[in-house]
Design an enzyme around this catalytic site. Structure first.
Site, PDB file in Angstrom:
ATOM      1  N   HIS A 110      -1.120  11.425  -1.601  1.00  0.00           N
ATOM      2  CA  HIS A 110      -2.426  10.908  -1.196  1.00  0.00           C
ATOM      3  C   HIS A 110      -3.442  12.022  -0.940  1.00  0.00           C
ATOM      4  O   HIS A 110      -4.550  12.016  -1.463  1.00  0.00           O
ATOM      5  CB  HIS A 110      -2.264  10.040   0.054  1.00  0.00           C
ATOM      6  CG  HIS A 110      -3.552   9.445   0.535  1.00  0.00           C
ATOM      7  ND1 HIS A 110      -4.437  10.127   1.349  1.00  0.00           N
ATOM      8  CD2 HIS A 110      -4.132   8.237   0.297  1.00  0.00           C
ATOM      9  CE1 HIS A 110      -5.490   9.363   1.598  1.00  0.00           C
ATOM     10  NE2 HIS A 110      -5.333   8.209   0.974  1.00  0.00           N
TER      11      HIS A 110
ATOM     12  N   HIS B 134       0.832  -1.207   0.000  1.00  0.00           N
ATOM     13  CA  HIS B 134       0.000   0.000   0.000  1.00  0.00           C
ATOM     14  C   HIS B 134       0.868   1.259   0.000  1.00  0.00           C
ATOM     15  O   HIS B 134       1.773   1.387   0.820  1.00  0.00           O
ATOM     16  CB  HIS B 134      -0.876  -0.044   1.261  1.00  0.00           C
ATOM     17  CG  HIS B 134      -1.914   1.031   1.344  1.00  0.00           C
ATOM     18  ND1 HIS B 134      -2.161   1.711   2.517  1.00  0.00           N
ATOM     19  CD2 HIS B 134      -2.782   1.531   0.431  1.00  0.00           C
ATOM     20  CE1 HIS B 134      -3.148   2.574   2.321  1.00  0.00           C
ATOM     21  NE2 HIS B 134      -3.541   2.496   1.064  1.00  0.00           N
TER      22      HIS B 134
HETATM   23  O1  G3P Z   1      -6.273   1.628  -3.475  1.00  0.00           O
HETATM   24  C1  G3P Z   1      -6.518   1.135  -2.205  1.00  0.00           C
HETATM   25  C2  G3P Z   1      -6.365   2.190  -1.139  1.00  0.00           C
HETATM   26  O2  G3P Z   1      -5.155   2.869  -1.338  1.00  0.00           O
HETATM   27  C3  G3P Z   1      -7.491   3.170  -1.102  1.00  0.00           C
HETATM   28  O3  G3P Z   1      -7.437   4.027  -0.022  1.00  0.00           O
HETATM   29  O4  G3P Z   1      -7.066   6.228   0.980  1.00  0.00           O
HETATM   30  O5  G3P Z   1      -5.267   4.538   1.049  1.00  0.00           O
HETATM   31  O6  G3P Z   1      -5.845   5.646  -1.084  1.00  0.00           O
HETATM   32  P1  G3P Z   1      -6.345   5.159   0.227  1.00  0.00           P
HETATM   33 MG    MG Z   2      -4.515   4.565  -2.463  1.00  0.00          MG
END
Ligand code: G3P
Ligand code: MG
Length: 255
Positions: free
Chosen positions: A55, A13
């Site tokens: 992000h 992630h």
């Molecule tokens: O793509 C999965 C995840 O990254 C979505 O949530 O807020 O971490 O971008 P976020």
């Molecule tokens: Mg994401």
């Protein structure tokens, strides 16, 4: 469009999970150093329409700067330190352009889930440009370099993914939800998605079964517990996206 899911079971992630500053090249290198082969990261546009990784809508949380990313030119963004907030070891780490990320993925042999993360009100242009840039940059590397794993575009923004479909029709798409809505089928069909991406917190076995029966692959985020990851895979989830890339290693979910 892909008929079988070519991607690894585990995705790191935001590049390197919580072991490195999110959405940086150091993050990608951290993931790769632990053997990971699949990374998720968030892409948006600067004021001068450079696709880069971040992000949030602002740079406040993950850099030493302050302000809305959509109002800053990439040259300003590139001068910020996006590493020290995580650890002094990462001091000076910049917010990379999508082009730098594509080159890094190629060098490290990483498959990519490019999450299109528009700043407020910039959904269509972000989807269009990030989609087109992803297609162009990864295609430059050639099909062999992708090893059967083209970059997977995803977004919470329907409008962004719709625009990406037009600008990059050949790339696979996944629609992102936190909680899967009642009309998930209609939305994913309309966008011709290969996958549905959802928070694991709102998934259960019956819902996974219904989504899979519709012919969609599933990516569940953000799963940081190994037993939970194994349970999701046993239900049919195809990829688990994790911050704990140390705890859920690249082969942890293999049969
Ligand atoms: O793509 C999965 C995840 O990254 C979505 O949530 O807020 O971490 O971008 P976020
Ligand atoms: Mg994401």
């Amino acid at each position: 469009m892909i008929k079988s899911w070519p991607y690894p079971r585990v995705a790191a992630h935001r590049g390197g999970g919580t072991l490195a500053p999110e959405n940086t090249l150091a993050g990608l290198r951290t993931g790769a150093s632990l053997g990971h082969k699949f990374v998720e990261f968030d892409a948006k546009l600067s004021a001068d329409n450079v696709a880069f990784l971040l992000h949030d809508d602002t740079v406040n949380r993950t850099s030493n700067g302050h302000g809305a990313a959509a109002s800053m030119h990439y040259a300003e963004l590139a001068a910020l330190d996006a590493g020290s907030w995580r650890d002094a070891r990462f001091a000076g780490e910049p917010m990379p352009t999508l082009a730098q990320v594509a080159a890094c993925c190629r060098e490290l042999g990483l498959a990519a889930n490019v999450e299109i993360k528009p700043c407020a009100g910039r959904d269509v242009e972000t989807g269009r440009i990030v989609g087109a840039e992803t297609a162009r940059l990864w295609m430059q590397a050639g099909k062999e370099a992708q090893a059967g794993m083209p970059p997977l575009l995803s977004s919470f923004s329907y409008a962004a993914l719709e625009a990406a479909r037009l600008s990059a029709p050949d790339l696979p798409r996944g629609l992102l939800f936190e909680r899967v809505p009642a009309d998930w089928r209609e939305q994913t069909v309309a966008l011709d998605c290969v996958s549905l991406h959802a928070s694991h917190r709102h998934l259960d076995e019956a819902l996974v079964e219904r989504i899979k029966s519709a012919g969609l692959f599933i990516l569940a985020y953000t799963v940081n517990d190994l037993d939970r990851a194994r349970q999701l895979v046993s239900w049919g989830v195809d990829t688990v996206c994790t911050d704990r890339i140390d705890l859920i290693g690249p082969r942890a979910l293999d049969a």
